[in-house]
Design a protein around this motif. Structure first.
Motif, mmCIF file in Angstrom:
data_model
loop_
_atom_site.group_PDB
_atom_site.id
_atom_site.type_symbol
_atom_site.label_atom_id
_atom_site.label_comp_id
_atom_site.label_asym_id
_atom_site.label_seq_id
_atom_site.Cartn_x
_atom_site.Cartn_y
_atom_site.Cartn_z
ATOM 1 N N PRO A 1 -84.448 -65.948 85.550
ATOM 2 C CA PRO A 1 -83.944 -65.309 86.929
ATOM 3 C C PRO A 1 -82.561 -64.653 86.913
ATOM 4 O O PRO A 1 -82.470 -64.174 88.106
ATOM 5 C CB PRO A 1 -83.814 -66.776 87.669
ATOM 6 C CG PRO A 1 -83.604 -67.902 86.827
ATOM 7 C CD PRO A 1 -84.345 -67.395 85.628
ATOM 8 N N PHE A 2 -82.094 -64.781 86.012
ATOM 9 C CA PHE A 2 -80.620 -64.159 86.062
ATOM 10 C C PHE A 2 -80.406 -62.771 84.923
ATOM 11 O O PHE A 2 -81.342 -62.867 84.133
ATOM 12 C CB PHE A 2 -79.524 -65.023 85.504
ATOM 13 C CG PHE A 2 -79.519 -66.346 86.436
ATOM 14 C CD1 PHE A 2 -79.075 -66.021 87.978
ATOM 15 C CD2 PHE A 2 -80.023 -67.572 85.863
ATOM 16 C CE1 PHE A 2 -79.190 -67.362 88.519
ATOM 17 C CE2 PHE A 2 -79.958 -68.740 86.933
ATOM 18 C CZ PHE A 2 -79.602 -68.475 88.261
ATOM 19 N N GLU A 3 -79.378 -62.091 85.083
ATOM 20 C CA GLU A 3 -79.283 -60.858 84.227
ATOM 21 C C GLU A 3 -79.017 -61.397 82.886
ATOM 22 O O GLU A 3 -79.760 -60.566 81.985
ATOM 23 C CB GLU A 3 -78.057 -60.260 84.714
ATOM 24 C CG GLU A 3 -77.949 -58.797 84.247
ATOM 25 C CD GLU A 3 -76.679 -57.841 84.649
ATOM 26 O OE1 GLU A 3 -75.828 -57.666 84.143
ATOM 27 O OE2 GLU A 3 -77.013 -57.697 86.045
ATOM 28 N N ASP A 4 -78.493 -62.521 82.542
ATOM 29 C CA ASP A 4 -78.233 -62.954 81.261
ATOM 30 C C ASP A 4 -77.783 -64.399 81.267
ATOM 31 O O ASP A 4 -77.628 -64.912 82.332
ATOM 32 C CB ASP A 4 -77.184 -62.044 80.630
ATOM 33 C CG ASP A 4 -77.123 -62.031 79.011
ATOM 34 O OD1 ASP A 4 -77.953 -62.833 78.649
ATOM 35 O OD2 ASP A 4 -76.282 -61.652 78.411
ATOM 36 N N GLY A 5 -77.927 -64.994 80.081
ATOM 37 C CA GLY A 5 -77.666 -66.347 80.165
ATOM 38 C C GLY A 5 -78.633 -67.426 80.675
ATOM 39 O O GLY A 5 -78.456 -68.457 80.865
ATOM 40 N N ASN A 6 -79.907 -67.019 80.766
ATOM 41 C CA ASN A 6 -81.074 -67.773 81.196
ATOM 42 C C ASN A 6 -81.173 -68.983 80.186
ATOM 43 O O ASN A 6 -81.553 -69.973 80.779
ATOM 44 C CB ASN A 6 -82.313 -67.006 81.360
ATOM 45 C CG ASN A 6 -82.250 -66.115 82.495
ATOM 46 O OD1 ASN A 6 -82.073 -66.341 83.421
ATOM 47 N ND2 ASN A 6 -81.818 -64.740 82.139
ATOM 48 N N LYS A 7 -81.213 -68.800 79.048
ATOM 49 C CA LYS A 7 -81.427 -69.949 78.135
ATOM 50 C C LYS A 7 -80.393 -70.886 78.266
ATOM 51 O O LYS A 7 -80.651 -72.337 78.186
ATOM 52 C CB LYS A 7 -81.980 -69.532 76.826
ATOM 53 C CG LYS A 7 -83.166 -68.584 76.514
ATOM 54 C CD LYS A 7 -83.630 -68.509 74.925
ATOM 55 C CE LYS A 7 -82.382 -67.795 74.125
ATOM 56 N NZ LYS A 7 -82.562 -66.320 74.577
ATOM 57 N N ARG A 8 -79.045 -70.410 78.231
ATOM 58 C CA ARG A 8 -77.883 -71.336 78.276
ATOM 59 C C ARG A 8 -78.109 -72.114 79.568
ATOM 60 O O ARG A 8 -77.950 -73.236 79.542
ATOM 61 C CB ARG A 8 -76.647 -70.303 78.312
ATOM 62 C CG ARG A 8 -76.409 -70.209 76.837
ATOM 63 C CD ARG A 8 -75.071 -68.841 76.876
ATOM 64 N NE ARG A 8 -75.560 -67.663 76.810
ATOM 65 C CZ ARG A 8 -75.015 -66.587 76.525
ATOM 66 N NH1 ARG A 8 -73.726 -66.779 76.593
ATOM 67 N NH2 ARG A 8 -75.729 -65.549 76.332
#
Length: 446
Positions: free
Chosen positions: A292-299
């Motif tokens: 759902p986010f531009e980056d950092g989804n797995k974190r």
């Protein structure tokens, strides 16, 4: 730290040095890292050398220790755990060349068809077994377990999660970084780790107060990615840009309204799930799958998986010893086939390791002091007044409005806590490291 946990801590440290190309370590280095006497460390090193768990080289002051090197053939196939036949078959399918795998897009039915407490991603027996093994016995306020192991969790979850993103800082250097705090010279790796630390401190406090909400999830992503995104307005925001998954034929949805709708549905359903292990797995898998986010989804998915565990006073999930390749292929199974076989086995394996590690830490603490538990909130407030606001001790004690007998006991306890307060243990009182260091440099004014 319990004795039975020392070999694990030694192996973790030696593994981090190997991963960071730092070479073998001496007994002095290992003793500095681990809170145990030199004689205890030497005893464990001798036992681990005799059993072949570690390799010793040199003599006298030049003695060093490292993990044994796998043979070339073993290194090519080594993974964190033995996989089932079904998991091995799935891995082989996902190892096929990209050109031979059929491109797929986001399938919303993976969430739409899930009915909390009727559907289940984890096998029911496994979820129940992990819940039984991982929970604190008896009734305690939400978040009690996480607060008890907060200091170790900050290191473990920050380092292991960051390592899965390719972070190159060693475990020992992570500890030193957390003591030092932020600086103008922090590179991207240091910023990633410090962001993890800030986020974990946030969820330890936020989970009991707010529960599993959209606002909490979006704040988790915002804290994790602060200083790491080109556009600060993307922090916590539903993305409006295209994302691509390297090494996969999975194409996440690019429709912002669908991303927002599905994230709300994921969070709502997770909140309704009775078994916290099923809820943790559901959040972990679905946030990563949605992207759902531009980056950092797995974190974000890894840290949000801890929200239901904290609410239920279960051992936290810190992804101990998870291999990056194993993690990536487990996610590929979800992305490309909606198959959670690999994810289940990885989750089961690493969570059992977490249960054992954090139980050992709690056992090493001994029985809780009932007075200390009764005054826990008062202690935190008074310590923040003395250290953060520089209030006189007498004023901080009076502000707690205790009766005369309790006030005397509380004052003694407060002085003891302040005498033992250090930059590496101040997080439990929600104190900034820098403020604590300044107070200590000023000779602990009370």
């Amino acid at each position: 730290m319990a004795k039975r946990d020392l070999p694990l801590a030694i192996r973790d440290y030696l593994a981090s040095r190997t991963a960071s190309d730092l070479g073998p370590a001496g007994a002095d280095d290992i003793t500095r890292l681990i809170a145990a006497s030199r004689s205890t460390i030497n005893r464990h090193l001798a036992k681990m050398t005799a059993s072949g768990e570690i390799v010793r080289a040199g003599a006298g002051r030049g003695t060093t220790y490292r993990l044994p090197m796998p043979s070339p053939s073993a290194a090519a196939t080594m993974t964190t755990r033995p996989w089932s036949v079904d998991a091995t078959t799935l891995r082989a399918q996902l190892d096929a060349p990209l050109g031979s795998r059929l491109p797929v897009s986001y399938q919303r039915h993976f969430v739409d068809r899930y009915v909390p407490n009727q559907s289940s991603l984890l096998p029911h027996q496994l979820a129940d077994n992990l819940h039984t093994k991982g929970r604190v016995k008896g009734q305690q306020p939400a978040g009690t377990y996480a607060r008890k192991v907060r200091e170790q969790l900050l290191i473990d979850l920050s380092w292991y999660s960051s390592r899965l993103e390719g972070n190159r800082i060693s475990l020992l250097d992570t500890r030193e970084l957390f003591i030092r705090g932020r600086s103008a010279n922090d590179d991207l790796d240091a910023t990633m780790l410090l962001n993890h630390k800030d986020t974990i401190e946030f969820i330890v406090d936020a989970a009991p107060e707010y529960g599993i909400t959209i606002a909490v999830v979006r704040n988790v992503q915002s804290l994790l990615m602060q200083g790491l995104l080109e556009n600060p307005r993307s922090l916590g925001a539903i993305r409006k840009t295209v994302v691509n998954i390297t090494g996969s034929v999975y194409v996440p949805t690019q429709v912002p309204s669908l991303l927002e709708e599905m994230l709300e549905q994921i969070v709502s359903k997770a909140r309704q799930i009775n078994n916290p292990l099923e809820a943790a797995f559901f959040l972990w898998v679905n946030i990563a799958y949605l992207q759902p986010f531009e980056d950092g989804n797995k974190r974000t998915s890894r840290l949000c998986a801890n929200l239901p565990l904290m609410l239920a006073n279960c051992a936290p999930l810190s992804f101990l010893d998870v291999d990056a390749n194993d993690y990536a292929v487990a996610m590929l199974g979800v992305y490309e086939r909606l198959d959670v076989t690999l994810a289940i086995e990885l989750f089961d394996w690493t969570y059992r390791r977490a249960i054992d590690k954090y139980r050992a830490i709690i056992n090493a603490m001994g029985a809780p002091d009932p007075d200390r538990a009764r005054f826990r909130e008062h202690l935190g407030e008074a310590i923040r007044q003395v250290v953060g606001s520089r209030s006189p001790l007498s004023q901080a004690v009076a502000a707690q409005s205790l009766n005369e007998i309790d006030e005397h006991l509380f004052r003694l306890m407060l002085v003891q806590e302040l005498q033992h307060l250090e930059p590496w243990n101040c997080a439990r009182y929600r104190l900034p490291i820098g403020k604590t260091e300044e107070w200590i440099r000023d000779e602990r004014p009370m």
